[in-house]
Structure formats: C-alpha cells, structure tokens
Design a protein around this motif. Structure first.
Motif, PDB file in Angstrom:
ATOM      1  N   ILE A  68      35.161 -27.383   8.054  1.00 15.62           N
ATOM      2  CA  ILE A  68      33.850 -26.393   8.071  1.00 15.62           C
ATOM      3  C   ILE A  68      33.690 -28.041   8.608  1.00 15.62           C
ATOM      4  O   ILE A  68      33.428 -28.796   8.520  1.00 15.62           O
ATOM      5  CB  ILE A  68      32.917 -25.967   7.114  1.00 15.62           C
ATOM      6  CG1 ILE A  68      34.071 -24.799   6.697  1.00 15.62           C
ATOM      7  CG2 ILE A  68      32.203 -26.150   7.138  1.00 15.62           C
ATOM      8  CD1 ILE A  68      32.989 -24.548   5.342  1.00 15.62           C
ATOM      9  N   THR A  69      32.474 -27.633   9.620  1.00 13.74           N
ATOM     10  CA  THR A  69      31.288 -29.111  10.647  1.00 13.74           C
ATOM     11  C   THR A  69      30.924 -29.217  10.278  1.00 13.74           C
ATOM     12  O   THR A  69      29.741 -29.703  10.877  1.00 13.74           O
ATOM     13  CB  THR A  69      32.316 -29.283  12.001  1.00 13.74           C
ATOM     14  OG1 THR A  69      32.801 -28.350  12.950  1.00 13.74           O
ATOM     15  CG2 THR A  69      34.209 -29.314  11.401  1.00 13.74           C
ATOM     16  N   SER A  70      30.060 -27.835  10.198  1.00 15.83           N
ATOM     17  CA  SER A  70      28.093 -27.673  10.492  1.00 15.83           C
ATOM     18  C   SER A  70      27.544 -27.261   8.335  1.00 15.83           C
ATOM     19  O   SER A  70      28.199 -26.407   8.265  1.00 15.83           O
ATOM     20  CB  SER A  70      28.250 -26.353  10.669  1.00 15.83           C
ATOM     21  OG  SER A  70      26.513 -26.053  11.556  1.00 15.83           O
ATOM     22  N   TRP A  71      26.186 -28.101   8.322  1.00 10.26           N
ATOM     23  CA  TRP A  71      26.383 -28.651   6.831  1.00 10.26           C
ATOM     24  C   TRP A  71      25.048 -28.393   7.312  1.00 10.26           C
ATOM     25  O   TRP A  71      24.337 -28.062   7.050  1.00 10.26           O
ATOM     26  CB  TRP A  71      26.660 -29.537   6.556  1.00 10.26           C
ATOM     27  CG  TRP A  71      27.769 -30.171   6.383  1.00 10.26           C
ATOM     28  CD1 TRP A  71      28.435 -31.025   7.546  1.00 10.26           C
ATOM     29  CD2 TRP A  71      29.313 -29.630   5.792  1.00 10.26           C
ATOM     30  NE1 TRP A  71      30.163 -31.306   7.494  1.00 10.26           N
ATOM     31  CE2 TRP A  71      30.767 -30.092   6.146  1.00 10.26           C
ATOM     32  CE3 TRP A  71      28.935 -29.052   4.737  1.00 10.26           C
ATOM     33  CZ2 TRP A  71      31.677 -29.315   5.794  1.00 10.26           C
ATOM     34  CZ3 TRP A  71      30.675 -28.423   3.676  1.00 10.26           C
ATOM     35  CH2 TRP A  71      31.320 -28.867   4.644  1.00 10.26           C
ATOM     36  N   HIS A  75      28.159 -22.064   0.479  1.00  8.64           N
ATOM     37  CA  HIS A  75      28.038 -22.747   1.918  1.00  8.64           C
ATOM     38  C   HIS A  75      29.661 -22.020   2.589  1.00  8.64           C
ATOM     39  O   HIS A  75      29.925 -21.603   3.706  1.00  8.64           O
ATOM     40  CB  HIS A  75      28.471 -24.023   2.726  1.00  8.64           C
ATOM     41  CG  HIS A  75      28.176 -24.361   3.958  1.00  8.64           C
ATOM     42  ND1 HIS A  75      27.163 -23.824   4.058  1.00  8.64           N
ATOM     43  CD2 HIS A  75      29.439 -24.888   4.325  1.00  8.64           C
ATOM     44  CE1 HIS A  75      27.008 -24.397   5.717  1.00  8.64           C
ATOM     45  NE2 HIS A  75      28.182 -25.481   6.216  1.00  8.64           N
ATOM     46  N   LEU A  76      30.559 -22.560   1.815  1.00 12.16           N
ATOM     47  CA  LEU A  76      31.518 -21.613   2.468  1.00 12.16           C
ATOM     48  C   LEU A  76      31.585 -20.337   2.625  1.00 12.16           C
ATOM     49  O   LEU A  76      32.068 -19.403   3.553  1.00 12.16           O
ATOM     50  CB  LEU A  76      32.862 -21.916   1.479  1.00 12.16           C
ATOM     51  CG  LEU A  76      34.335 -21.169   1.461  1.00 12.16           C
ATOM     52  CD1 LEU A  76      34.823 -21.525   2.636  1.00 12.16           C
ATOM     53  CD2 LEU A  76      34.802 -21.201  -0.359  1.00 12.16           C
ATOM     54  N   THR A 117      29.537 -19.314   5.943  1.00 10.76           N
ATOM     55  CA  THR A 117      30.631 -20.182   6.814  1.00 10.76           C
ATOM     56  C   THR A 117      31.841 -18.683   6.989  1.00 10.76           C
ATOM     57  O   THR A 117      31.926 -17.971   8.188  1.00 10.76           O
ATOM     58  CB  THR A 117      31.070 -21.358   6.946  1.00 10.76           C
ATOM     59  OG1 THR A 117      30.524 -21.806   6.797  1.00 10.76           O
ATOM     60  CG2 THR A 117      32.094 -21.727   7.831  1.00 10.76           C
ATOM     61  N   LYS A 166      32.077 -16.317  10.192  1.00  5.06           N
ATOM     62  CA  LYS A 166      33.079 -15.816  11.008  1.00  5.06           C
ATOM     63  C   LYS A 166      33.951 -15.481  11.065  1.00  5.06           C
ATOM     64  O   LYS A 166      34.938 -14.668  11.862  1.00  5.06           O
ATOM     65  CB  LYS A 166      33.911 -17.509  10.444  1.00  5.06           C
ATOM     66  CG  LYS A 166      33.110 -18.453  10.794  1.00  5.06           C
ATOM     67  CD  LYS A 166      33.027 -19.046  12.725  1.00  5.06           C
ATOM     68  CE  LYS A 166      32.119 -20.630  12.297  1.00  5.06           C
ATOM     69  NZ  LYS A 166      32.279 -20.906  14.251  1.00  5.06           N
TER      70      LYS A 166
END
Length: 574
Positions: free
Chosen positions: A40-43, A128-129, A132, A136
C-alpha cells in the motif's frame, strides 16, 4: 502447481503488517497469485479516505481531535506537537525510558494507555487496508476470501510485548471483524526472506553465510543465516542466536532534536512549529542523504521560518546551516553501537561470513553502509537490497504465503532457528545431595522421600529449533483425592536470558515468563489414576506431557493426557 486453479475454498488473502516505531507498512498478496505482492502506497490525508499521499510507508503517529482519531499523514502539519503521539511502539516493551530526559517524559505522558493507543492506530491501518482491498479486488472477493495476517515484531522483544502486539491486532476495528488468523514473525526473519530471495541464485553456494542487519526506527535486530539447500527451494538455517538493541534511527532523530533545542531553543521565534518542520526536513532528506564523503564544513539547510538572521548561529533568510561535523556528532553514538552489534554477531556466528545485508529504513543509510564497510574490511561485502525500507513487510507476506502454501518452492524457507535463551519449567525431583547440595528440600508424603524443585529446560540457548519438531516435557501431576477432583493443570514457564549454561535450579537470573493452564474439568474422574502414598493418603497421579512449538515470534502449548491432545491451553504472560 497451477495457482490460478485453486478452489475458492483454498484461496486466501495474505496481509503483512510492519508496525514500526516511526513508520508502518502494509502489503498483501493472493494465494492464487503469490508472485504479485502489493504494498500500500496511498494513505489518507484527510477525513475523506479517498484523498491520499503517496508514500511506501505511513508515519506511526496518532492524534485525538475531539471524537476523531487522526493518524499518519492525516495529522495536520500545524497540529501542536504536544497533541501528536509518537514512538508509542516502544511502550509495548517498556522501552520509553530509553528515550531519556525531558523527551522521554513527554512521550510517556502523551501516550498514556499504550495498549489503547496501539489498538487505535492498528484499527486505522486495518480500516485503510480493508478499503484498499475492496477498491482493488471488489467487495465480493474481500467478503468471501479469508484473510491471514502476518504481523512483524522485533526479535529482541519480550514475549509479553509480542503478545500485546497480537492482542492489539485482535482488538483492532476492521481486522477483528474479519476474524483473521494472526501470525507473528520476527522482523529480521521477515527481512531475510525478502533479502535472500533477491540474491543472484547462480552466485549462491551451500554453506554461504549472511548476516541480516534489520535496522529500523526503534530496534536493530541481527541474525546470521547459512544456506543448507538451493533446490527445490532456497532453505537456510540460523547459525547463531540473534542479537539486537535499541539503537534505531529514532535515536538519531532524538539527538538532532536535542541538538537543535540546545542551539536555538533560547532564540526568539523558535517554537514547536519550527521544531516540527526542522525535524521533518532532517528525517526525510538530510538523514537519508548524508554520506561519509561529506566535509565537516559542508552545510545542510534546515528551515527555521520566522527566526531572525543571526550569522553567529548560522541563521539566514529562514534557514539554519547545519554543518557536516554536527551531523557526524549526532550520528556517531548510534552508528558505533550498530557497528559493534554487527561485529559481535560475526564473531558469535563462528563461520566465514560472505556478506552483511542491510535492510530496514535505517539500513538504507549510505552513511551506515560506508561506516560498516570501513569497520569490517573488504573481505565481507556490505549489501543493501533494493527497497530495503520495505524488506520487512514484503518478507511478512512471503512468510504468510509459505505457511499457507508449503508446496510453493519459490519461497525462501527457514529450516532451523537457534534458541535465543533458555526456556523451561520447574518440577519436583528426588533430592540427591551430590547434585542438589544446599537447594532447599521438603518432604513428599506420596513417595516418602525428600524432594527439591529443579529446572526442566525445554530448550537451551543455542539449541536448534524447528517449527516442525515440537519439544515435549513429561511430568506427573499429583493431588490429594481428599481435596477433590483435579480441574486444572497449571505450569509456570521460566526463562534465563543470560549467556551462561542452563542452571540446575531457579535463581535470581531465572525469571517468570508466563502461566500456562489447561482446563481438564470435562475429563471424567474415572480416567484419573490413583495411588496410595507412603503416608497412607490417596493421591491422583496424572501422567501428562506438554508440547511446546517455538515459532518465529511466538510459542504454542498443547497438553497431552491419556493419548488425547488438549489445545485449550491458555497462556498468560507476566
């Protein structure tokens, strides 16, 4: 094996969580596509989770704003520093004292209830996980596919701190709703799985040994691995008990903070906002770019907006000129401690070391790499794998895949580990004056002899340990029939962290680790053997075994009685 044809029932989503002192990372993979790990790279940067900041990791920071919990990048830069809670991971193992001074007191006061803060932070990570994954993979896939979590913990941590981490994940909002299986893995082992897989397979030989130095924000962990097999999978074993210390990059940040407050703290215009901006510049740019080649007179601009020009202090147009010699002085005590750890690990391993693999955020430092190279010499390579900052979280996913898919020969396997300390329990045995000397003895009415309490060690420091080979301890649990049916079997587990040989009896260096308790109230009394004691009393005499399985960062206990396995063994760490 054709992973794309896995049945729906076999499919899982494996999630790795690297909960760090300064930054945390999350990555995942699906078992039908094990080669596609996604970090994960978007927070989130605001209350609307759809807006985000791009970064490989998210700051391990929390702020309570009324009823809202702000975390990571969503905490406003302008937030008062006394409201921002950080370094709370160190509170799990009682390490906040290591910060020292005024800063340590502030951190302790801000954090308050460590377990609540960490649960709230991991809840935010979990929310957030799940968002995401739904974005996806789709709501239906996420809802119907089991999740397995692999959470990394420092290898040098106490078992209690590791257990508290697991409990926080079990309580965390979002994660708890998924009823996910949670595995703990040591950070250096996770890092090793990633780093060793990235080595050139054509350049590896059975017998090659590598030191993994996982240098993070709070802890530095080291383990040495030796290759024992190249095919069908790369298999390694630990060569020596791992070591480590609290000397991560957080301590460099603290030294910079103290330096700046000493240098500028008394000047007009210096406040918490100036300090926060300066810290961010040091953390994100200067600390990462500083190299051994920098001259003592080189200057590195630090923003100090609003402070008046002062040539004597090096302030000009809102910039403070931090000199190379000052940075070196800030770095040195921490760097020297890491170098000493690596040198000690090499000596302890007692085998030729081919390379030291530097991983973790601090492990990405060019200055650390160069100082290590100078200290160790040219016979041992110093290597920094690509994406070293994400080595631990990617390794966590690989560990989860290895547990779920043991047939996948593309994953690195850790065959044997080394015991880091002695683990055992205390049982009564017949007194032998030659063996037991002055150990306090007592009379046993059942057997009509003097007995003493001595240690029965499951494993000893340096012993080979395998997840596939449990340790068994046989014992006889007795109780007077006149006192009623035995309902619980209890055992205290002890540990000795010293480097000495395992002692015969418990002393001041052997500390209580946990209470293990097995509920046998449901077992019919008719299955309990009885024997008349020398004192004429009737005693229950239960022949039992405790099975202990030592995993990467946790232990599982099982009671064996009358040929039956009782997995309902509870463990309470102290």
């Amino acid at each position: 094996m054709d992973f794309d044809k896995l049945s729906i029932l076999e499919r899982k989503i494996i999630v790795g969580i690297d909960f760090g002192t300064t930054y945390s990372g999350v990555a995942w993979a699906e078992t039908q596509r094990p080669d596609r790990r996604v970090a994960i790279t978007s927070w989130p940067i605001s209350k609307t989770i759809r807006e985000g900041e791009s970064s490989d990791k998210v700051p391990s920071k929390l702020r309570y704003s009324g009823k809202d919990v702000e975390w990571g990048f969503s905490i406003p830069v302008t937030a008062p520093t006394e409201e921002v809670i950080e370094w709370f991971k160190l509170g799990l193992d009682g390490c906040l004292d290591s910060i020292g001074g005024e800063l340590g007191k502030k951190a302790s006061a801000n954090i308050g209830d460590v377990d609540k803060v960490i649960t709230d932070y991991i809840s935010a990570l979990g929310d957030h996980l799940m968002y995401t994954l739904r974005e996806k993979l789709g709501e239906g896939v996420v809802k119907n596919t089991p999740l397995e979590l692999v959470v990394t913990v420092p290898a040098i941590w106490s078992e209690q701190a590791k257990e508290r981490t697991k409990q926080a994940c079990q309580r965390a909002r979002g994660l708890s709703l998924t009823k996910s299986t949670i595995h703990l893995v040591s950070e250096p082992e996770a890092a090793a799985m990633y780093a060793l897989q990235g080595l050139d397979p054509h350049n590896l030989l059975i017998g090659d040994s590598f030191v993994i130095c996982d240098a993070g924000g709070g802890t530095v962990d080291l383990i040495t691995y030796t290759i024992v097999n190249l095919k069908p999978a790369l298999e390694v074993r630990e060569t020596a008990p791992g070591t480590g210390a609290l000397c991560g990059s957080t301590y460099i940040n603290m030294r910079f903070r103290n330096f700046l407050k000493r240098k500028l703290g008394g000047e007009e215009g210096f406040d918490d906002e100036v300090l926060a901006e300066a810290m961010e510049k040091f953390e994100k740019t200067i600390k990462r770019q500083y190299t051994l080649g920098a001259s003592p007179d080189d200057t590195f601009p630090i923003p100090v907006g609003g402070m008046a020009n002062n040539s004597e202090l090096g302030i000009n147009r809102g910039r403070f000129a931090l000199r190379g010699r000052d940075i070196r002085e800030i770095f040195e005590p921490v760097i020297r401690e890491v170098i000493q750890l690596v040198m000690d690990q090499i000596r302890t391993s007692k085998v030729p070391i081919r390379a030291v693999l530097l991983v973790g955020g601090f492990g990405s430092s060019n200055y650390l790499k160069e100082r290590l190279r100078n200290a160790i010499g040219n016979n041992i390579h110093i290597m920094q794998p690509p994406n070293a900052w994400l080595a631990v979280v990617h390794g966590a996913v690989m560990k989860g895949l290895a547990l779920s898919m043991p047939e996948n020969n593309k994953l690195v396997r850790v065959g044997k580990r080394k015991g880091r300390k002695h683990y055992g329990t205390e049982w009564r045995t017949q007194y032998d004056p030659l063996l037991h000397g002055n150990i306090k003895k007592h009379w046993c009415g059942l057997d009509g002899c003097y007995k003493v309490y001595t240690m029965e060690w499951f494993i000893k420091r340096g012993d080979d340990i395998s997840e596939n080979e449990p340790f068994f301890t046989s014992f006889v649990w007795t109780g007077s029939v006149s006192q009623g049916k035995i309902r619980k079997i209890k055992m205290d587990i002890y540990t000795d962290r010293t480097a000495r040989d395992a002692p015969i009896a418990r002393d001041g260096d052997v500390s209580l680790l946990c209470h293990v308790e097995a509920d046998i109230s449901h077992i019919p009394e008719s299955q309990f053997a009885r024997r008349k004691g020398v004192d004429g009393q009737l005693y229950y005499e239960l022949s039992c075994k405790i099975e202990a399985v030592y995993l990467s960062a946790s232990t599982q206990y099982t009671l064996l009685f009358n040929g039956q396995r009782y997995n309902s063994v509870t463990t309470e760490y102290v």
